[in-house]
Design an enzyme around this catalytic site. Structure first.
Site, PDB file in Angstrom:
ATOM      1  N   GLU A 146       0.818  -1.220   0.000  1.00  0.00           N
ATOM      2  CA  GLU A 146       0.000   0.000   0.000  1.00  0.00           C
ATOM      3  C   GLU A 146       0.850   1.268   0.000  1.00  0.00           C
ATOM      4  O   GLU A 146       0.324   2.364  -0.134  1.00  0.00           O
ATOM      5  CB  GLU A 146      -0.932   0.010   1.226  1.00  0.00           C
ATOM      6  CG  GLU A 146      -1.878  -1.170   1.291  1.00  0.00           C
ATOM      7  CD  GLU A 146      -2.815  -1.241   0.094  1.00  0.00           C
ATOM      8  OE1 GLU A 146      -3.363  -0.187  -0.298  1.00  0.00           O
ATOM      9  OE2 GLU A 146      -2.977  -2.338  -0.462  1.00  0.00           O
ATOM     10  N   CYS A 147       2.152   1.123   0.150  1.00  0.00           N
ATOM     11  CA  CYS A 147       3.068   2.262   0.267  1.00  0.00           C
ATOM     12  C   CYS A 147       3.786   2.504  -1.057  1.00  0.00           C
ATOM     13  O   CYS A 147       4.466   1.612  -1.580  1.00  0.00           O
ATOM     14  CB  CYS A 147       4.083   1.971   1.372  1.00  0.00           C
ATOM     15  SG  CYS A 147       5.429   3.163   1.484  1.00  0.00           S
ATOM     16  N   GLY A 148       3.652   3.721  -1.600  1.00  0.00           N
ATOM     17  CA  GLY A 148       4.305   4.063  -2.854  1.00  0.00           C
ATOM     18  C   GLY A 148       5.817   3.958  -2.785  1.00  0.00           C
ATOM     19  O   GLY A 148       6.460   3.491  -3.739  1.00  0.00           O
TER      20      GLY A 148
END
Length: 140
Positions: free
Chosen positions: A10-12
């Protein structure tokens, strides 16, 4: 080359780091640490090998950091580590381990410091920022 990434899909920043690793032709071991949190021993080693303090390895944004009172200056490393293990979202990401070292890869291009393999092609982050140019060289 053995590479391990402690990843949050979920983390860019984590996604960009994983893509930079794969751009060398290496398929790393991907540990989704929210589903499979590291042991206390592993977490301590990741932090120490990265040259960070425990407090530097805690993620504040988008976590229960303040609600848990972790902003208190008098907390011990043991208390902070216990909170990180109880709430893995507090573990900053992504940690990457290679034969060349361990890093908390924020920003994602820090992974290049511990990857001895060249990038196979140009690379831009999800936001369009160019990291590796058409000649295969790091832009920054």
């Amino acid at each position: 080359m053995n590479v391990t990434i402690y990843h949050n899909p979920e983390c860019g920043t984590s996604r960009n780091t994983l893509a930079l690793i794969r751009n060398t032709g290496v398929e790393p071991e991907v540990i989704e640490y929210l589903k499979q949190p590291p042991s206390l021993e592993t977490l301590v080693k990741l932090i120490a090998d990265s040259g960070l303090t425990v407090r530097e390895a805690i993620r504040q944004k988008g976590t229960p950091y303040v609600e848990l009172g972790l902003d208190a200056a008098n907390l011990t490393d043991t208390q902070l580590l216990d909170a990180m293990l109880a709430h893995p979202i507090l573990i900053n990401r992504p940690f990457v381990v290679t034969p060349d070292g361990t890093r908390l890869c924020r920003p994602s291009e820090l992974v290049l410091d511990i990857l001895s393999l060249p990038q196979k092609s140009a690379f831009s982050k999800e936001d369009g920022e160019v990291v590796i140019n058409a000649e295969g060289r790091r832009v920054r």
